[in-house]
Design a protein around this motif. Structure first.
Motif, short mmCIF file in Angstrom:
data_model
loop_
_atom_site.label_atom_id
_atom_site.label_comp_id
_atom_site.label_asym_id
_atom_site.label_seq_id
_atom_site.Cartn_x
_atom_site.Cartn_y
_atom_site.Cartn_z
N GLN A 167 -1.78 9.23 1.84
CA GLN A 167 -1.87 7.85 2.35
C GLN A 167 -3.04 7.07 1.78
OE1 GLN A 167 -1.14 10.38 4.46
NE2 GLN A 167 0.95 9.77 5.03
N THR A 168 -4.14 7.77 1.50
CA THR A 168 -5.36 7.04 1.11
C THR A 168 -5.50 6.88 -0.40
OG1 THR A 168 -6.59 9.11 1.25
CG2 THR A 168 -6.65 7.67 3.19
N SER A 169 -4.55 7.40 -1.17
CA SER A 169 -4.62 7.26 -2.63
C SER A 169 -3.60 6.22 -3.10
CB SER A 169 -4.36 8.63 -3.29
OG SER A 169 -4.60 8.54 -4.67
N HIS A 211 0.84 -1.20 0.00
CA HIS A 211 0.00 0.00 0.00
C HIS A 211 0.88 1.26 0.00
CE1 HIS A 211 -3.20 2.34 2.60
NE2 HIS A 211 -2.39 3.17 1.98
N GLY A 220 -8.86 8.22 -3.04
CA GLY A 220 -8.45 8.68 -1.72
C GLY A 220 -8.65 10.17 -1.56
#
Ligand code: PMV
Length: 330
Positions: free
Chosen positions: A161-163, A130, A157
């Motif tokens: 961090q979330t993409s 990730h 995201g």
């Protein structure tokens, strides 16, 4: 300090639901999520060697020392990885692609996935898939999708961090084949980085973005269920919607050549005879024909009968970015 060296191999990927436009150009946070397949057989192999004895980063691509833009982009990506280990140590990057540049297969995806994985390993950073996918995204958005295995979804995201991208099915899940029909190898005037920044100048981009969850759901389900008809419909619609945005940008981006359109119309005829085939097109004139193993050879013969085709590459679903043994000439 010992030599800090690592080598990684990554495949390029073909998007079935495309990424076009960023919410944040610097972080390459995409305007929408996307789905792709890694392309086995095509690869970038990259060695990164950090050494205290180096005074600057260097980058050799296919045996040619790179300067200016290409070197700066690699060096910027190394900076992001160096920051994670508080290192300022410089690196030598040696990369080899086994597929020609300008064939409609974006080399930036495999290049930045391999570079990122090799640099992370050379600096001994313990990062998850990730995290490597998110880091690769900073170099080239689509590189995030070349990190995980097989059929992949990149979640847009809302911050760094979330993409990132994640596998939705392993390569052996579906025996799809990508026949890349090369019409022109001429360098395009506007590459994808420049193109993304024009996306919002098209009045169609907001409608494209609003409709993306529907296309992602249909495509993800079609892959999971190996439903070629549903898959073909949504993949072609998605590519045409992206090109409608490109064509209606300011300045306009028309990537197609007459032969691009000729192939689009042949595909419809071939499908009407029962062949499982559909097309998709990235930021260039070349056409990716997506089919299954059963029809690949028949389609190759049909393509060979068309006018103005330079070559055809064949790729099957590919695995993730992987570390390899380093073989450097002394
Ligand atoms: O990752 P980039 O900046 O090379 O952008 C890729 C853009 C397209 O190939 C047109 C679409 C996609 O999702 O791969």
């Amino acid at each position: 300090m010992p030599n800090q060296i690592a080598t990684a191999r990554a495949h390029p990927n073909i998007a079935f639901i495309k990424y076009w436009g960023n919410r944040d150009d610097r972080l390459r946070l995409p305007a929408n999520g996307s789905i792709s397949m890694n392309l086995a057989g095509l690869e970038s192999v990259t060695t990164v060697r950090f050494s205290e004895s180096l005074s600057a980063d260097s980058f050799i691509l296919n045996g040619q020392p790179q300067v200016n833009e290409a070197l700066v982009r690699v060096s910027d990506q190394l900076d992001k990885i160096r920051q994670l280990s508080d290192a300022s140590i410089r690196a030598e990057v040696i990369s080899q692609n086994n597929f020609p540049i300008g064939t409609g297969v974006a080399s930036s995806a495999s290049a930045f996935a391999a570079l990122t994985a090799a640099a992370v390993a050379a600096l001994n950073l313990q990062l998850s898939e990730h995290e490597i996918s998110a880091l690769a995204r900073l170099g080239s958005g689509s590189a995030s999708r070349s990190v995980p295995s097989g059929f992949v979804e990149w979640y847009m995201g809302n911050d760094h961090q979330t993409s990132f991208a994640k596998t939705i099915a392993e390569p052996d899940h579906w025996d799809l084949v990508d026949l890349v029909v090369v019409i022109s190898t001429m360098h395009k005037e506007v590459g994808s980085t420049g193109g993304h920044s024009l996306a919002n100048t098209s009045p169609l981009q907001s409608a494209r973005i609003a409709d993306t969850p529907r296309r992602l759901n249909l495509c993800r389900t079609a892959i999971q269920e190996r439903d070629f008809d549903a898959f073909a419909h949504i993949v072609e619609q998605d590519a045409l919607i992206m090109h409608a945005v490109m064509m209606s940008s300011n300045p306009r981006l028309i990537y197609w050549l007459p032969t691009t359109l000729a192939i689009i119309s042949e595909v419809a005829k071939w499908r009407a005879t029962g062949i499982a085939v559909c097309f998709t097109i990235d930021a260039g004139p070349n056409v990716h024909l997506i089919t299954t193993s059963d029809y690949a050879e028949e389609l190759r013969r049909k393509i060979a009968e068309l006018n103005d085709i330079q070559s055809v590459l064949l790729a099957r679903p590919g695995g993730p970015v992987a570390l390899m043994e380093t073989h450097l000439k002394e």
